[in-house]
Design a protein around this motif. Structure first.
Motif, PDB file in Angstrom:
ATOM      1  N   PRO A 133      22.141  41.445  33.504  1.00 45.44           N
ATOM      2  CA  PRO A 133      21.889  40.168  32.816  1.00 45.44           C
ATOM      3  C   PRO A 133      22.931  39.107  33.160  1.00 45.44           C
ATOM      4  CG  PRO A 133      21.623  41.979  31.282  1.00 45.44           C
ATOM      5  CD  PRO A 133      22.202  42.564  32.547  1.00 45.44           C
ATOM      6  N   VAL A 134      24.165  39.564  33.388  1.00 45.60           N
ATOM      7  CA  VAL A 134      25.218  38.608  33.724  1.00 45.60           C
ATOM      8  C   VAL A 134      24.959  38.015  35.108  1.00 45.60           C
ATOM      9  CG1 VAL A 134      27.679  38.415  34.212  1.00 45.60           C
ATOM     10  CG2 VAL A 134      26.895  39.685  32.214  1.00 45.60           C
ATOM     11  N   LEU A 135      24.590  38.878  36.054  1.00 42.92           N
ATOM     12  CA  LEU A 135      24.277  38.379  37.404  1.00 42.92           C
ATOM     13  C   LEU A 135      23.085  37.416  37.336  1.00 42.92           C
ATOM     14  CD1 LEU A 135      24.652  41.674  39.471  1.00 42.92           C
ATOM     15  CD2 LEU A 135      26.265  39.770  39.335  1.00 42.92           C
ATOM     16  N   GLU A 136      22.121  37.772  36.478  1.00 40.98           N
ATOM     17  CA  GLU A 136      20.939  36.919  36.363  1.00 40.98           C
ATOM     18  C   GLU A 136      21.314  35.551  35.796  1.00 40.98           C
ATOM     19  OE1 GLU A 136      17.293  38.737  35.053  1.00 40.98           O
ATOM     20  OE2 GLU A 136      16.806  36.956  33.886  1.00 40.98           O
ATOM     21  N   LEU A 181      17.292  27.114  23.865  1.00 37.92           N
ATOM     22  CA  LEU A 181      16.769  28.377  24.342  1.00 37.92           C
ATOM     23  C   LEU A 181      17.935  29.239  24.800  1.00 37.92           C
ATOM     24  CD1 LEU A 181      13.990  29.664  25.057  1.00 37.92           C
ATOM     25  CD2 LEU A 181      14.496  28.978  27.385  1.00 37.92           C
ATOM     26  N   VAL A 182      18.007  30.456  24.283  1.00 38.08           N
ATOM     27  CA  VAL A 182      19.085  31.358  24.640  1.00 38.08           C
ATOM     28  C   VAL A 182      18.471  32.538  25.376  1.00 38.08           C
ATOM     29  CG1 VAL A 182      20.989  32.740  23.755  1.00 38.08           C
ATOM     30  CG2 VAL A 182      20.223  30.714  22.502  1.00 38.08           C
ATOM     31  N   ARG A 183      19.041  32.914  26.510  1.00 40.49           N
ATOM     32  CA  ARG A 183      18.459  34.064  27.184  1.00 40.49           C
ATOM     33  C   ARG A 183      19.517  34.999  27.756  1.00 40.49           C
ATOM     34  NH1 ARG A 183      17.503  33.045  32.688  1.00 40.49           N
ATOM     35  NH2 ARG A 183      18.222  30.997  33.288  1.00 40.49           N
ATOM     36  N   PHE A 184      19.128  36.236  27.822  1.00 39.69           N
ATOM     37  CA  PHE A 184      20.021  37.284  28.308  1.00 39.69           C
ATOM     38  C   PHE A 184      19.156  38.485  28.652  1.00 39.69           C
ATOM     39  CE2 PHE A 184      22.810  40.980  27.738  1.00 39.69           C
ATOM     40  CZ  PHE A 184      23.928  40.583  28.463  1.00 39.69           C
ATOM     41  N   GLY A 185      19.313  38.966  29.857  1.00 34.96           N
ATOM     42  CA  GLY A 185      18.594  40.180  30.253  1.00 34.96           C
ATOM     43  C   GLY A 185      17.098  40.087  30.095  1.00 34.96           C
ATOM     44  N   ALA A 241      25.598  34.907  27.325  1.00 30.73           N
ATOM     45  CA  ALA A 241      24.214  34.421  27.327  1.00 30.73           C
ATOM     46  C   ALA A 241      24.153  33.066  28.027  1.00 30.73           C
ATOM     47  CB  ALA A 241      23.719  34.290  25.892  1.00 30.73           C
ATOM     48  N   SER A 242      22.951  32.671  28.419  1.00 32.06           N
ATOM     49  CA  SER A 242      22.831  31.334  28.974  1.00 32.06           C
ATOM     50  C   SER A 242      22.012  30.470  28.019  1.00 32.06           C
ATOM     51  CB  SER A 242      22.211  31.371  30.370  1.00 32.06           C
ATOM     52  OG  SER A 242      20.820  31.403  30.277  1.00 32.06           O
TER      53      SER A 242
END
Lengths: 264, 1053
Positions: free
Chosen positions: B140-143, B307-311, B278-279
């Motif tokens: 998720p971090v790489l993403e 909008l918050v996203r992770f993994g 998170a992004s």
């Protein structure tokens, strides 16, 4: 940025090189104008403002179906014969640079230009390849990317009376602004400068009109354009006004005729 | 930071804000920070979370403290709180509330803010475990750094040494790639020198730029992962299940900040604070911006969704920044439910709507919006002078009934359906015309939209004969058709999921393929006629996944498998069948019982009747016998009487004989006395004879008397018998009659009851027959459902199934998407915007309004014109386009009518209309309006310049109203304009030649172009120098040019 769209059908016959060089060179004449467009494109501010590009103007010759690289500037003399054209390379006045034997005059001036032989794309499809080459992006479904001319337009804005991005006679379908919006489309001349009845769309005053009469109309318009006053601050209306001002400039500027009319 | 939310509007503040408004249109201004509250001004504080379970060595977790002010307003007060670990050797707490567990077990952290306190409970386990899970922790971090995007290492060939699956589609493969020893991306010996980190920080030249820096949370995590051996993790590791952001929603004011808290939840119940990893993306960055660490700052009034996203997981937070209520929100007379919902939203944001438009504004607007053309000068005069209070709704009704409605909206729908004879749809003349005519007729007839969709999506036959069959010539293959249909009727763009999953959107490649499967049977074949195509369906067809090559089953958007639907149908059918069987059993039972009852009754009643009959007949006999007896007794009596009478008569005779005999005796004695011997002898003899006669008479008399007495005795004896017999006979007759009548009643009652029972029986038999029929129907339905389930993928036209699903009243997309489109057409912006881009990350600006419109649309039977009518009649639609000082920053909540530049066709036609000179479009008769063009193949520089689309996509934004220098040049000096302007048959020429006064002519020009009378100021300006007769033509041309170049003309306002 000048985008010249040519194809192999020869319909633009007689569009001599000197002609479009002349149009392109105009971009160096300009005056700076406040760049309202830039404020619209706020995201681009940090990129656009700080670093002024060195190049003053740029001409793209988009020659669909034209002579191939290996018959002109990249003859690959070292390649096996199956990967070579039929022509032979000749030396130029630039050290180590060889071009096609049928370009002797260019060979004498090779110190004035650079050739980028590394530019390539991975697609066998003309359509996709054109998209890649004109926009720098592999096309994604449902999206048309802006051409780099449009990006320059947006980042750099107007620097003179002439629009920053002009297409002769009309742009390729991928030389438009794509998702950036029509504002950054190239200004299309619409016809061949060599044609007898050549006229840049709407740049010439219609018969019976004089600059004075146009100025009279402008004055009336300024007085009667009341909606604008009621909607003070509306970005869309302001941009339209800006384009009206630019249009008047283009119509009345002597530079315009110089740029487009080969006889002058 | 805490802020005072509601400040009494002092005159100074009002002046200040008015001044600011002029320059910044209510965008919050730097330095204008609201005053900070102190702890005493809060009612209470709350800590989030109050309880958490942490697992593993990296279990650092933050806390957020929310203060509740006296008005109930919520504020982030975390930065002003003191945090204390209750048990210092269990966990440490930093000044800003970051908890670091030190030992496994349970402990508490207490929070103090002034006099307020709160507590959080922490449970820690597996603190010793430094294990990583690549998929949950690293990928998720790489993403979020963007590594696996299409343009970077996610491209099919990767970039440089690293090739990742697009948007983490294949985590294991990604792990293999990154840790591949040959690629030397990871150095476990010298973790800091890992190529992965050097590139990510751009220490080594990196085409993707510097994505992170030493010390960044992402950098630290990657480094720590490498230090700990860069492992993939165990198959039994807890999996990442969801992420949650705190707060979910919050009302704030410009200048205020809120640090978000983002938690990742794992399958073992543990939770991790991923706020720094998170992004974030704010939908309206002017309303609220957010930095990489989750700190949100409100900038301007409005609403934004973060909008918050992770993994691959998403959570969102809705921020509302309401304007301060400087003036009370006005009471507004609402026209309809639409207005209610719009104003409820405006009120919640303290955005005061503009006034209602003038009649002139409304007139021009509604003509352009409904039929695409301007009102004529006469129509304008008529409407403006109409004094009826309901003239607006009358005008709306009359415009909706005009054929130009179909003209204008055939353009809109033509864009969506991509109708064109040439590239890109290449329908050819015939296909285009038949398609256009079908569309035009559908709109003109106001065909219900469910029918419209059904005709379109299930069309077959020659594309030169069936208009809607051309739909299948536009999209390429099943996927193209599905994408086209989804965009057009569900408002969902599936083309992004054509090749791969979008990183955080709900619609995936599987959705795309699932929808495509409905079109997998569609084929076309050529005929002998040039370019003619026949659209037909095969019995079967399939689409396969591009990578796995697995066949995709039809699946409705949102996940319902058609097979699941079929299974459901089978289950429903089976249940129905069971119910029907039950009904048959019940009906059979009731028939049986009714029959039994009837039979039993009939039997018992027959018995009773028989008995009664017997009884009656025996009593009849008795009566007869009694009568006989009575008769005989009577007779005997009568006989006795007659004997007695005879005896009496005998007696009388005897008495009379006796009397005569006595008389004779007396006479004889007398005679004797007087008589001679002789005679005496005779006399004696007579006497003797008389005496004898007397004696015999006496004897007779005695005998007769005795006889009489005997006879009378007999009579006396017989009299009671006769009387008794007569009475008995009467009784017997009475009894007989009673029994006869009882018998009658009984048989009548029996007949009635039998009839009743018969009815019951008949009804029961009927319901049994019905139930049996139902059973056979259910049986058939069940069999066909089973058959459908069995052969689902091999027979039938799946497209009908899709249409059934689309037009079902509870379809979540169709009615919403249609209502939203109409809203966008009329009000310039969709409630979901773009109107054809429904997705979870593009929320509706007013969901209640959209729900209401959709529900009404369904209720109306998908009636398009009624949808138009309800919006057009709303106060919201009829608002003025002039903003006021409270709403000029609003661009989404319809607090005023938004300017819309005329579309290419509207403008071209408006120019023709006001100049009076039509444009000739090739192949169409002169006088054909631009708004009547069937497709976009007619050459027209003017239309192209003003944003006529190529119809290359079904997306509405392909039609643009962007401003471009070609447009202003065109309006100023093009041939198109000047030819029409200067034509002597044109408006200016005609006015010049007319005998109208200059004032009248100007009025005519204004009514024709702007649909209103000129104002006094305008007349003053125009007639600043008088218009001489010789100048009439020139001046009218000039004025017409000027009016056509006003914004008022170029825009619908």
């Amino acid at each position: 940025m000048l985008h010249i769209n040519m194809n192999s059908q020869g319909r633009r016959s007689g569009m001599a090189r000197r002609d479009f060089v002349r149009v392109g060179a105009l971009s160096t004449l300009g005056l700076s104008l406040p760049d309202l467009l830039r404020s619209r494109a706020s995201a681009a501010d940090s990129v656009g403002s700080g670093t002024a590009p060195k190049a003053k103007s740029c001409i793209v010759l988009w020659m669909s179906g034209g002579p191939s690289h290996m018959d002109t500037f990249d003859l690959k003399p070292e390649a096996p014969s199956s990967h070579r054209g039929t022509f032979n390379p000749i030396a130029t006045n630039a050290d180590g640079l060889q071009i096609c034997e049928h370009l002797p005059n260019l060979a004498k001036q090779a110190d004035k230009f650079s050739i980028m032989r590394s530019v390539t794309h991975p697609s066998p499809s003309h359509d996709i390849a054109s998209h890649i080459m004109l926009t720098g992006n592999v096309p994604a479904r449902g999206t048309v990317n802006p051409s780099f001319g449009s990006v320059v337009f947006r980042e750099r804005g107007y620097t003179e009376a002439l629009p920053p991005y002009i297409a002769v006679p009309n742009g390729h379908r991928y030389s438009a602004a794509g998702f950036m919006g029509g504002t950054y489309k190239p200004f299309s001349i619409g016809s061949d400068p060599n044609a007898k009845d050549f006229q840049v769309r709407s740049l010439k005053l219609p018969d019976g009109m004089t600059v004075d009469r146009l100025q009279d109309r402008r004055r009336w318009l300024t007085g009667l354009d009341t909606l604008k006053r009621r909607m003070d601050g509306d970005a869309e209306l302001t941009v339209l006004d800006e384009f009206y001002e630019r249009s008047y400039d283009m119509i009345t500027s002597p530079d315009t005729s110089k740029a487009f009319y080969l006889s002058q | 930071m805490n802020f005072l939310r509601r400040i009494n509007p002092s005159p100074l503040r009002v002046m200040l804000s008015a001044a600011v408004l002029l320059v910044a249109s209510r965008v919050a201004r730097a330095g204008d920070e609201p005053a900070k509250l102190n702890s005493a001004q809060f009612r209470e504080i709350r800590v989030t979370p109050t309880q958490m379970t942490l697992s593993g060595a990296r279990s650092v977790h933050g806390l957020r403290v929310t203060g509740i002010d006296q008005d109930g307003g919520l504020h982030d007060v975390t930065a002003d709180c003191q945090f204390t670990g209750v048990n210092a050797d269990m966990a440490s707490v930093s000044a800003d509330g970051l908890i670091t567990p030190l030992r496994n077990g349970q402990t508490e952290v207490s929070v103090t803010y002034g006099s307020h306190t709160a507590k959080a409970t922490i449970e820690t386990r597996n603190l010793e475990s430094t294990a990583y899970n690549f998929r949950n922790d690293v990928l998720p971090v790489l993403e979020n750094l963007g590594c696996n995007q299409m343009g970077c290492h996610g491209s099919p060939k990767g970039k440089e040494r690293l090739q990742l699956s697009l948007f983490s589609a294949d985590p294991h493969q990604d792990f293999v790639q990154i840790t591949d020893a040959k690629k030397e991306l990871i150095s476990v010996q010298k973790p800091e020198e890992s190529w992965l980190l050097l590139k990510a920080t751009c220490t080594e030249d990196h085409g993707g730029g510097d994505l992170t820096a030493e010390g960044d949370p992402a950098y630290n995590l990657l480094l720590d992962w490498i230090r700990n051996g860069a492992a993939e993790g165990q198959s039994g590791d807890a999996s990442l299940e969801r992420i949650e952001v705190f707060p979910h929603e919050r009302t704030m004011i410009p200048g205020e900040t809120q640090r978000l808290l983002v938690q990742a939840w794992f399958s073992d119940g543990s939770v991790r604070d991923i706020t720094e990893l998170a992004s974030y993306r704010s939908s309206e960055t002017t309303v609220a911006s957010i930095d990489k660490r989750g700190l949100l700052t409100v900038g301007a009034y409005g609403e934004t969704s973060v909008l918050v996203r992770f993994g691959g997981l998403v959570s969102s937070c809705l921020i509302t920044a309401a304007q301060p209520a400087d003036v009370p929100f006005p009471e507004i007379a609402l026209h309809s439910k639409i207005d209610e919902l719009v104003y409820a939203k405006l009120k919640s944001l303290n955005i005061i709507p503009s006034d209602v438009s003038s009649d002139e504004q409304f007139l021009r607007r509604v003509y352009l919006d409904v039929i695409g053309v301007l009102p004529t000068a006469d129509e304008a005069r008529e409407f403006l002078s109409d004094a009826r209070p309901d003239k607006r709704s009358r005008l709306i009704d009359s415009l909706l009934d005009r054929p130009e409605f179909a003209d204008f909206y055939a353009i809109r729908w033509g864009d969506i359906l991509q109708i064109n004879r040439d590239e890109p749809a290449r329908l050819q003349d015939k296909g285009m015309w038949v398609y256009y005519r079908w569309l035009w007729d559908s709109l003109d007839q106001n065909k219900p939209m469910d029918q419209f969709v059904r005709e379109l999506l299930t069309a077959r036959g020659s594309a030169y004969e069936s208009g809607p069959a051309n739909f299948f010539r536009v999209g390429e293959g099943p996927q193209g058709m599905a994408e086209h249909a989804s965009t057009a009727f569900l408002g969902v763009r599936l083309d992004c999921a054509h090749c791969h999953n979008h990183p955080f959107e709900q619609f995936t490649l599987d959705d795309n393929l699932g929808m495509a499967a409905f079109f997998s049977q569609v084929r076309s074949k050529r005929t002998r006629e040039q370019d003619e195509e026949i659209i037909y369906t095969l019995d079967s067809g399939s689409v396969s996944h591009p990578d796995t090559k697995q066949r995709s089953s039809p699946m409705f958007l949102g996940g319902a498998q058609i097979a699941a639907v079929e299974k459901q149908a089978v289950e429903t059918a089976a249940a129905e069948k069971n119910r029907a069987d039950g009904a048959v059993a019940a009906a059979t039972k009731s028939v049986e019982s009714a029959t039994k009852q009837l039979t039993a009754y009939q039997k018992s009643s027959a018995e009773k009747i028989k008995q009664a009959k017997q009884l009656a007949s025996s009593s009849e006999q008795q009566a007869i016998a009694a009568r006989k007896m009575a008769e005989s007794a009577e007779k005997a009596l009568a006989e006795a009487q007659s004997v007695a009478d005879e005896c009496e008569r005998h007696c009388k005779q005897a008495r009379s004989d006796l009397a005569e005999a006595e008389k004779a005796v007396v006479a004889a004695e007398a005679l004797i006395a007087v008589s001679d011997a002789e005679s005496s002898k005779a006399a004696v003899k007579a006497q003797e004879e008389a005496a004898e006669r007397m004696a015999s008479a006496t004897a007779a008399m005695e005998a007769a008397t005795a006889e009489l007495a005997a006879a009378e005795r007999v009579v006396k004896e017989r009299l009671p018998t006769a009387r008794t017999a007569s009475r008995d006979s009467a009784i017997a007759r009475q009894q007989m009659e009673q029994q006869k009548s009882e018998l009658d009643t009984l048989s009548q009652r029996s007949q009635k009851k039998s009839a009743e029972l018969n009815i019951v029986l008949t009804a029961a038999s009927q319901s049994l027959a019905e139930a049996k029929k139902t059973v056979s129907r259910c049986d058939a339905a069940h069999r066909s459902a089973v058959a459908a389930l069995t052969v689902r993928e091999t027979t039938g036209d799946l497209r009908s199934e899709l249409v059934d699903w689309i037009v079902a009243p509870d379809n979540p997309y169709f009615a919403r998407s249609m209502s939203n489109r109409v809203w966008a057409w009329l009000l310039g912006r969709g409630i979901v915007n773009e109107p054809d881009d429904f997705r979870s990350t593009n929320p509706a600006s007013n969901p209640e309004l959209l729900d209401h419109l959709a529900a009404s649309f369904v209720q109306s039977g998908f009636d398009m014109k009624s949808l138009f009518r309800s919006i057009l009649n709303s106060r919201t639609y009829q608002l003025s386009s002039e903003p006021n000082e409270w709403n000029d920053a609003d661009s989404i909540h319809n607090s005023y009518y938004h300017l819309k530049r005329l579309t290419a066709e509207q403008l071209a036609e408006a120019v023709c209309q006001v100049t009076g000179i039509p444009e000739k479009y090739s192949g169409l008769p002169l006088g054909t309006r631009a708004t009547q063009l069937p497709d976009v193949s007619m050459r027209s520089e003017f239309l192209d310049l003003f944003g006529r689309p190529k119809r290359a996509t079904p997306v509405e934004s392909e039609r643009t109203c962007d401003t471009h220098i070609g447009q202003s040049l065109q309006m100023i000096s093009s041939d198109f304009i000047s030819r029409k302007l200067r034509d002597s048959k044109g408006l200016a020429g005609q006015l010049a030649a007319s005998d109208l006064s200059p004032q009248q002519a100007v009025e005519e020009l204004y009514l024709t172009t702007l649909s209103r009378f000129p104002t006094k100021e305008e007349c003053d300006l125009i007639f600043a120098s008088p218009i001489e007769p010789s100048q009439r033509r020139e001046k009218f041309e000039d004025l017409l040019w000027v009016l056509m170049n006003t914004k008022e003309f170029l825009f619908n306002h």
